[in-house]
Write an enzyme that holds these catalytic residues in place. Structure first.
Site, PDB file in Angstrom:
ATOM      1  N   LYS A  84      17.659  23.763  18.227  1.00 10.76           N
ATOM      2  CA  LYS A  84      17.592  24.384  16.909  1.00 10.76           C
ATOM      3  C   LYS A  84      17.825  23.331  15.835  1.00 10.76           C
ATOM      4  CE  LYS A  84      20.628  26.286  14.201  1.00 10.76           C
ATOM      5  NZ  LYS A  84      20.066  25.968  12.842  1.00 10.76           N
ATOM      6  N   GLU A  87      29.624  15.919  18.022  1.00 18.64           N
ATOM      7  CA  GLU A  87      29.833  14.859  17.025  1.00 18.64           C
ATOM      8  C   GLU A  87      30.099  15.562  15.709  1.00 18.64           C
ATOM      9  OE1 GLU A  87      27.844  11.069  14.721  1.00 18.64           O
ATOM     10  OE2 GLU A  87      26.616  12.254  16.077  1.00 18.64           O
ATOM     11  N   CYS A 126      28.492  11.490   8.327  1.00 18.65           N
ATOM     12  CA  CYS A 126      29.756  11.852   8.982  1.00 18.65           C
ATOM     13  C   CYS A 126      30.701  10.654   9.051  1.00 18.65           C
ATOM     14  CB  CYS A 126      29.483  12.394  10.382  1.00 18.65           C
ATOM     15  SG  CYS A 126      28.564  11.273  11.458  1.00 18.65           S
ATOM     16  N   GLU A 139      36.852  16.457   4.307  1.00 17.92           N
ATOM     17  CA  GLU A 139      35.541  15.823   4.231  1.00 17.92           C
ATOM     18  C   GLU A 139      34.733  16.423   3.088  1.00 17.92           C
ATOM     19  OE1 GLU A 139      32.095  14.488   7.345  1.00 17.92           O
ATOM     20  OE2 GLU A 139      32.797  16.556   7.479  1.00 17.92           O
TER      21      GLU A 139
END
Length: 472
Positions: free
Chosen positions: A209, A285, A319, A416
């Protein structure tokens, strides 16, 4: 945790732009045609079972590019069955020589190289990243990753083991089976390569996906896998939302492994889904809040250039972005002054303009989240020394933003942001530095800048991060 330490020599950054010279850059296709918007199962294009569609939007304008088929559990069930059939013992895929799997991956890389300008243009349209980055970084690395894993296809093997007694002992590496894969929107083509490459090289089958924000290049690659010669059912690409399609993949009891790249919050849900379904293998991850450390002996011009790239590349949507920049007290003011000047030089705007450094954020939701973090930083006492605002009212552009006078316990320093917002912190001693740098729930990456190799290695060893880079 997998740990790596990379030592880099000083870089000549005078003409550095996404590792690619714009002089050799082919002109983009400013309005690339969208060729595939369906559900790719068994090497065929389908409409979603429900008949639903969703919009994908150009983040540079806020305008709808096209409608894409929206899958849910029923479509996932069909894709998993197709993948399971393709993985049956004796099937064309299971009986294919390992070297031939490598040939197919190299053929796919050839096709991507053939269509590189189109794919880079489509990526820029759907994602908003500058075309210079799409062509010079994302496509370049995507092609290299497929070729890299192609080379591994016939080199992944077991071993014979000498044991006591009259026995013959050996290990045999076998494919896992059906791999569910969910990829993010920040590097759509590259993340797809990271997932497809190793899975296909080792003989697995895939139900993938792509992110709902950026489905278009993933769907085009689906057609290229068919053109390359992958058998039906080996690669299945399903556009849709995380809470429906992604949830169905994570909870499916006939999927043997799931690989996910994205937010920490969703990563936790993936782990739970594995436990509540068939205990499928999981690889994740997730997010980061990486420390980027600048010592007083570092080449400041180089440190500013690398720190700027390490945070503002890809609109800050990385990231591993070095968003917490720790600078030694003796050079703090000088570093801040140079960083302000560098940030102000960045050209923000049309991602198809080869002179653009920074494009829009991925969508309105992400833009507003970043702006909320900026407001939070100001309320908590942080000082904006440049940027801090949305640019215009069309598209999702934000100024490159730099904060000083920040403290470790501020919300926007701990969480973040995933956007073009840098926080510059001051440190005085090594012990203080390591304690503060490691004071985070994340551990994805870290950077160290110094001319002292011994110091670089010492600090790298003390950092709790999987990917540690030192520039000397």
């Amino acid at each position: 945790m997998l740990r790596s330490a990379l030592v880099k020599v000083k870089l000549n950054l005078n003409n550095f732009k996404y590792c690619f010279s714009t002089a050799a850059l082919p002109a983009p296709i400013v309005n690339p045609s969208v060729q595939h918007t369906g559900v790719f199962i068994n090497n065929e294009w389908h409409k979603s079972v429900s008949g639903k569609t969703f919009r994908t939007v150009n983040p540079a304008t806020g305008e709808v590019i096209c409608e894409v088929q929206e899958v849910d559990k029923a479509d996932v069930d069909l894709a998993v069955k197709a993948a399971r059939d393709a993985f049956k013992l004796g099937s064309p895929w299971r009986t294919l020589d390992a070297s031939q799997r490598g040939n197919l991956l190299n053929r796919l890389a050839d096709l991507i190289e053939r269509d590189r300008v189109y794919l880079a243009s489509l990526e820029t349209l759907d994602n908003g990243k500058p075309y210079t980055a799409s062509y010079g970084a994302d496509l370049d690395l995507t092609i290299k990753y497929y070729r890299y894993y192609a080379g591994w296809a016939d080199k992944n093997h077991g071993q014979t083991i000498p044991i006591d007694g009259d026995y013959f002992a050996f290990t045999r590496h076998e494919p896992i089976g059906v791999c569910g894969q969910i990829i993010p929107w920040n590097f759509p083509l590259l993340m797809q390569a990271w997932k497809l490459g190793p899975a296909l090289a080792t003989g697995n089958v895939v139900v993938m996906k792509p992110a709902e924000q950026t489905p278009l290049t993933a769907l085009y690659i689906a057609e290229l896998t068919k053109e390359a010669g992958f058998p039906p059912g080996v690669v299945n690409i399903l556009p849709g939302y995380g809470h429906t399609a992604g949830n169905a993949i994570a909870n499916h009891s006939d999927i043997d492994k799931i690989a996910f790249t994205g937010s920490t919050e969703v990563g936790k849900l993936i782990q739970q889904a594995s436990a509540q379904s068939n205990l499928k293998r999981v690889s994740l991850e997730l997010g980061g809040k990486s420390p980027n450390i600048v010592f007083k002996d570092a080449d400041l011009d180089n440190a500013v250039a690398m720190s700027h790239l390490g945070l503002f590349f890809n609109q800050g949507q990385c990231c591993a972005a070095g968003s917490r920049v720790f600078v030694e007290a003796d050079v703090y003011d000088d570093f801040v002054e140079r960083m302000i000047a560098r940030a102000k030089k960045s050209k923000v705007g049309n991602p198809f303009d080869v002179n653009t450094d920074q494009g829009p954020q991925i969508d309105e939701l992400q833009m507003n989240k970043i702006l909320d973090f900026i407001i939070s930083g100001k309320k908590d006492g942080g000082k904006i020394v440049t940027g801090g605002n949305r640019i215009g009212t069309k598209g999702y552009f934000i100024e490159p933003t730099v904060f000083t006078d920040v403290k470790d316990d501020m919300r926007f320093v701990k969480e973040e942001i995933f956007g073009p917002v840098m926080q510059i912190l001051k440190f005085k001693t090594m012990d203080e530095l390591l304690e503060r740098a490691n004071n985070t729930i994340y551990g994805l990456a870290a950077g160290v800048m110094t001319k002292d190799l011994e110091k670089a290695m010492h600090v790298s060893q003390g950092l709790k991060a999987g990917d540690r880079k030192s520039v000397v």
